[in-house]
Design an enzyme around this catalytic site. Sequence first.
Site, PDB file in Angstrom:
ATOM      1  N   CYS A  34      28.099 -29.306  58.496  1.00 57.44           N
ATOM      2  CA  CYS A  34      27.176 -30.415  58.033  1.00 57.44           C
ATOM      3  C   CYS A  34      26.092 -29.716  57.388  1.00 57.44           C
ATOM      4  O   CYS A  34      25.355 -29.018  57.921  1.00 57.44           O
ATOM      5  CB  CYS A  34      26.755 -31.209  59.016  1.00 57.44           C
ATOM      6  SG  CYS A  34      25.624 -32.466  58.726  1.00 57.44           S
ATOM      7  N   CYS A  44      70.801 -28.150  44.022  1.00 57.77           N
ATOM      8  CA  CYS A  44      69.890 -27.888  43.083  1.00 57.77           C
ATOM      9  C   CYS A  44      68.504 -27.409  43.740  1.00 57.77           C
ATOM     10  O   CYS A  44      67.724 -26.650  43.301  1.00 57.77           O
ATOM     11  CB  CYS A  44      69.315 -28.932  41.986  1.00 57.77           C
ATOM     12  SG  CYS A  44      68.942 -30.718  43.217  1.00 57.77           S
ATOM     13  N   CYS A  85      51.428 -11.931  62.373  1.00 58.83           N
ATOM     14  CA  CYS A  85      52.438 -11.104  61.704  1.00 58.83           C
ATOM     15  C   CYS A  85      51.277 -10.154  61.053  1.00 58.83           C
ATOM     16  O   CYS A  85      50.988 -10.511  59.800  1.00 58.83           O
ATOM     17  CB  CYS A  85      53.554 -11.529  60.951  1.00 58.83           C
ATOM     18  SG  CYS A  85      54.355 -10.539  60.350  1.00 58.83           S
ATOM     19  N   CYS A 144      70.809  -8.841  62.109  1.00 57.62           N
ATOM     20  CA  CYS A 144      71.741  -9.649  61.474  1.00 57.62           C
ATOM     21  C   CYS A 144      72.200 -10.648  62.279  1.00 57.62           C
ATOM     22  O   CYS A 144      72.490 -10.642  63.370  1.00 57.62           O
ATOM     23  CB  CYS A 144      72.799  -8.633  61.106  1.00 57.62           C
ATOM     24  SG  CYS A 144      74.059  -9.426  59.806  1.00 57.62           S
ATOM     25  N   HIS A 156      66.310 -34.765  40.998  1.00 57.39           N
ATOM     26  CA  HIS A 156      67.089 -33.449  40.334  1.00 57.39           C
ATOM     27  C   HIS A 156      66.086 -32.372  40.344  1.00 57.39           C
ATOM     28  O   HIS A 156      64.920 -32.822  39.939  1.00 57.39           O
ATOM     29  CB  HIS A 156      67.892 -33.492  39.330  1.00 57.39           C
ATOM     30  CG  HIS A 156      68.654 -32.166  38.931  1.00 57.39           C
ATOM     31  ND1 HIS A 156      69.525 -31.674  39.630  1.00 57.39           N
ATOM     32  CD2 HIS A 156      68.401 -31.473  37.894  1.00 57.39           C
ATOM     33  CE1 HIS A 156      69.957 -30.536  38.972  1.00 57.39           C
ATOM     34  NE2 HIS A 156      69.282 -30.351  37.816  1.00 57.39           N
ATOM     35  N   CYS A 165      71.254 -11.438  54.660  1.00 59.18           N
ATOM     36  CA  CYS A 165      72.575 -10.804  54.173  1.00 59.18           C
ATOM     37  C   CYS A 165      73.001 -11.601  52.988  1.00 59.18           C
ATOM     38  O   CYS A 165      73.356 -11.000  51.891  1.00 59.18           O
ATOM     39  CB  CYS A 165      73.812 -10.776  55.183  1.00 59.18           C
ATOM     40  SG  CYS A 165      73.579  -9.378  56.300  1.00 59.18           S
ATOM     41  N   HIS A 181      67.706  -4.949  59.198  1.00 53.29           N
ATOM     42  CA  HIS A 181      67.349  -6.199  59.576  1.00 53.29           C
ATOM     43  C   HIS A 181      68.224  -6.623  60.918  1.00 53.29           C
ATOM     44  O   HIS A 181      69.190  -6.260  61.099  1.00 53.29           O
ATOM     45  CB  HIS A 181      67.560  -7.215  58.623  1.00 53.29           C
ATOM     46  CG  HIS A 181      69.130  -7.505  58.314  1.00 53.29           C
ATOM     47  ND1 HIS A 181      69.640  -6.870  57.600  1.00 53.29           N
ATOM     48  CD2 HIS A 181      69.866  -8.738  58.475  1.00 53.29           C
ATOM     49  CE1 HIS A 181      71.118  -7.177  57.563  1.00 53.29           C
ATOM     50  NE2 HIS A 181      70.955  -8.489  58.165  1.00 53.29           N
ATOM     51  N   CYS A 213      73.786 -15.397  58.475  1.00 51.22           N
ATOM     52  CA  CYS A 213      72.476 -14.491  58.308  1.00 51.22           C
ATOM     53  C   CYS A 213      71.928 -14.753  56.874  1.00 51.22           C
ATOM     54  O   CYS A 213      72.461 -14.415  55.654  1.00 51.22           O
ATOM     55  CB  CYS A 213      73.107 -12.979  58.388  1.00 51.22           C
ATOM     56  SG  CYS A 213      71.462 -11.875  58.297  1.00 51.22           S
ATOM     57  N   CYS A 253      22.481 -31.433  59.037  1.00 54.72           N
ATOM     58  CA  CYS A 253      22.168 -31.280  60.443  1.00 54.72           C
ATOM     59  C   CYS A 253      22.690 -29.743  60.974  1.00 54.72           C
ATOM     60  O   CYS A 253      22.017 -29.190  61.843  1.00 54.72           O
ATOM     61  CB  CYS A 253      22.294 -32.117  61.393  1.00 54.72           C
ATOM     62  SG  CYS A 253      24.069 -32.142  61.916  1.00 54.72           S
TER      63      CYS A 253
HETATM   64 ZN   LIG Z   1      56.027 -11.527  58.933  1.00 54.19          ZN
HETATM   65 ZN   LIG Z   2      72.585  -9.750  58.154  1.00 55.91          ZN
HETATM   66 ZN   LIG Z   3      25.211 -33.678  60.827  1.00 61.09          ZN
END
Ligand SMILES: [Zn+2]
Ligand SMILES: [Zn+2]
Ligand SMILES: [Zn+2]
Length: 339
Positions: A168, A44, A147, A71, A303, A79, A69, A76, A171
Site C-alpha cells: 500500500c 496440432c 529446483c 526412463c 486449430h 526418449c 535420465h 517416456c 499506509c
Molecule cells: Zn528442474
Molecule cells: Zn526414456
Molecule cells: Zn493502506
Amino acid sequence: MFNPPVMFLLLPGGVGGVGTMKPRTMTSIAPSKGLSNEPGQNSCFLNSALQVLWHLDIFRRSFRQLTTHKCMEDSCIFCALKSIFAQFQYSSEKVLPSDALRSALAKTFQDEQRFQLGIMDDAAECFENILMRIHFHIADETKEDICTARHCIPHQKFAMTLYEQCVCSSCGASSDPLPFIQMVHYISTTSLCNQAVKMLESREKATPGMFGELLRNASMGDLRSCPSQCGQQLRMARVLLNSPEIITIGLVWDSDHSDLAEDVIHTLGTCLHLGDLFYRVTEEKARQAELYLVGMVCYYGKHYSTFFFQTKIRRWMYFDDAHVKEVYSVMHDVTCSAW
Ligand SMILES: [Zn+2]
Ligand SMILES: [Zn+2]
Ligand SMILES: [Zn+2]
C-alpha cells in the site's frame, strides 16, 4: 470451455538471439520439417509445442547434451523427444510423425485424462507439461518449486521465479509475499485490451517501453482492498527473482467467441524489457535484458499453427502440421520503434 492461449516466446537480443546479425555456425542448423496430423488425430497442439522446442536454439542445444535420465519405457517423454529430435536432424523425410511423443504423453497423463489420443488439447499447457516432465526425467530428486539442478533446462532456462505481493503506497502495509514458479506467464486478452485503451488515452504517442508496461498492467489483476483496511484499492505486484533466458507469454481468451482478436494483435510488440514486464526485477542481468519475439503459437478456427524465427536462415517460418512455409514478412525488422 476450451479457450486456449496464444503463446508468445521471447529471447534476449544478445549473442544467439535475434537481435544480432552474427553468421550462424554449423551447430545451429535446425532443418525445418513438418509434423503429420492425420484426420482424427488432433495433434496440432502437440505439433506446435514440438516445433517451438525444436526451433528454440537454447533448448535444442542443451537438450542434445543430456544423456542420462530416469526412463519410463514406452511412456517416456524424454526418449520420445530425443527420437523426434534425431529425426528432425537426420531424417530425409519432409514430414515426420509425432505419434511416439503423442502416445508417451497420453500414457503419462492418463490419470489426469489430459492429452489423450485423438482429443484436442491446449498447446501452451502441453508445452509447460513437456518441460515439467523433462525436469522429472532428469532432476527428479529436487522439488519442482526449488529446483536448482544446473542441468535442468526447464528450470534453468525457462522458469520465472516470482513472488506476488500487495504493497500500500498510502499506509505502507503489505500482504504476505506469495512465492511461485511459472513456465508460462498467462495474461487475459480482455485485460490486455482494456489496458491498451487506458494507456493510449493517457499519452499522445506510443513509446518503446509500452508493450512491457501494457503486459504488466494487464497481469496485475483486479483491484483489492489494502491489507490494513486503510481504504486504498491496490493491485498485486509481481517481483522477478531470477533471470530466465526464455520468456513465454500465454494470452488467454476469456470467452469462446471473442471479438478482440484484432485489438489484441494491435497491442502486440516484438521487443520487451523484463524490467517493464514486472513490478520489480531483482537481478541486474534480467533488468538489462532486452527480449525479442522469436515465436508465436496461434489458435484459429479450432486449430493450432506456429510462427517461428529461424536463426540459421534469419527468416520467419510458418508451421501448420505437415506444411512448412516461409513467411515473407518484415517481422524481424520491426523493432521497438514500430510501437
Ligand atoms: Zn528442474
Ligand atoms: Zn526414456
Ligand atoms: Zn493502506
